[in-house]
Scaffold this motif. Sequence first.
Motif, PDB file in Angstrom:
ATOM      1  N   VAL A  14       0.872  -1.161   0.000  1.00  0.00           N
ATOM      2  CA  VAL A  14       0.000   0.000   0.000  1.00  0.00           C
ATOM      3  C   VAL A  14       0.907   1.208   0.000  1.00  0.00           C
ATOM      4  O   VAL A  14       1.121   1.860  -0.995  1.00  0.00           O
ATOM      5  N   ARG A  15       1.443   1.441   1.134  1.00  0.00           N
ATOM      6  CA  ARG A  15       2.459   2.455   1.341  1.00  0.00           C
ATOM      7  C   ARG A  15       3.451   1.772   2.258  1.00  0.00           C
ATOM      8  O   ARG A  15       3.651   2.162   3.390  1.00  0.00           O
ATOM      9  N   VAL A  16       4.024   0.683   1.753  1.00  0.00           N
ATOM     10  CA  VAL A  16       4.883  -0.148   2.584  1.00  0.00           C
ATOM     11  C   VAL A  16       6.005   0.679   3.196  1.00  0.00           C
ATOM     12  O   VAL A  16       6.477   0.376   4.272  1.00  0.00           O
ATOM     13  N   THR A  61       0.564  -0.510  15.387  1.00  0.00           N
ATOM     14  CA  THR A  61      -0.842  -0.148  15.195  1.00  0.00           C
ATOM     15  C   THR A  61      -0.946   1.274  14.659  1.00  0.00           C
ATOM     16  O   THR A  61      -1.730   1.552  13.748  1.00  0.00           O
ATOM     17  N   ILE A  62      -0.147   2.171  15.195  1.00  0.00           N
ATOM     18  CA  ILE A  62      -0.124   3.555  14.714  1.00  0.00           C
ATOM     19  C   ILE A  62       0.353   3.603  13.262  1.00  0.00           C
ATOM     20  O   ILE A  62      -0.230   4.296  12.423  1.00  0.00           O
ATOM     21  N   LYS A  63       1.408   2.831  12.935  1.00  0.00           N
ATOM     22  CA  LYS A  63       1.913   2.790  11.555  1.00  0.00           C
ATOM     23  C   LYS A  63       0.855   2.248  10.594  1.00  0.00           C
ATOM     24  O   LYS A  63       0.684   2.762   9.493  1.00  0.00           O
ATOM     25  N   LYS A  66      -1.835   4.856   9.954  1.00  0.00           N
ATOM     26  CA  LYS A  66      -1.336   5.889   9.044  1.00  0.00           C
ATOM     27  C   LYS A  66      -1.242   5.378   7.603  1.00  0.00           C
ATOM     28  O   LYS A  66      -1.526   6.109   6.662  1.00  0.00           O
ATOM     29  N   ALA A  67      -0.837   4.120   7.433  1.00  0.00           N
ATOM     30  CA  ALA A  67      -0.684   3.559   6.088  1.00  0.00           C
ATOM     31  C   ALA A  67      -2.026   3.349   5.399  1.00  0.00           C
ATOM     32  O   ALA A  67      -2.128   3.494   4.185  1.00  0.00           O
ATOM     33  N   GLN A  70      -5.492   7.038   4.418  1.00  0.00           N
ATOM     34  CA  GLN A  70      -5.752   7.732   3.153  1.00  0.00           C
ATOM     35  C   GLN A  70      -6.344   6.793   2.095  1.00  0.00           C
ATOM     36  O   GLN A  70      -7.341   7.153   1.466  1.00  0.00           O
ATOM     37  N   PRO A  71      -5.791   5.584   1.870  1.00  0.00           N
ATOM     38  CA  PRO A  71      -6.410   4.696   0.874  1.00  0.00           C
ATOM     39  C   PRO A  71      -7.852   4.317   1.230  1.00  0.00           C
ATOM     40  O   PRO A  71      -8.706   4.230   0.347  1.00  0.00           O
ATOM     41  N   LEU A  72      -8.156   4.127   2.500  1.00  0.00           N
ATOM     42  CA  LEU A  72      -9.523   3.786   2.888  1.00  0.00           C
ATOM     43  C   LEU A  72     -10.459   4.975   2.721  1.00  0.00           C
ATOM     44  O   LEU A  72     -11.607   4.812   2.291  1.00  0.00           O
TER      45      LEU A  72
END
Length: 85
Positions: A14-16, A61-63, A66-67, A70-72
């Motif tokens: 996604v935004r690895v 969990t925070i990462k 954040k990842a 935006q895509p969701l």
Amino acid sequence: MFTVNHQTNRISPVRVKTFSEPLEWLRLKGDKSCRIQFFHEAEGFNKKQWSEFGQWQLEHTIKLEKALKQPLQLAVETLRHHYFE
């Protein structure tokens, strides 16, 4: 955005760069929902490491949030536009 490889149930990066852990897509049988998960091997009965495990879980969990945020949000907006306009 991201895509799911339905043969491996792995989510393409996604935004690895933001998350940097492999994600797994699980379809829940008999339900319209799915689960996106990741895991870390841990010795859960070792009380001496609980603080370390808790810190790892909080950080990741925070990462993950954040990842995926935006895509969701983009997916929700796309679906709203497609189905409700």
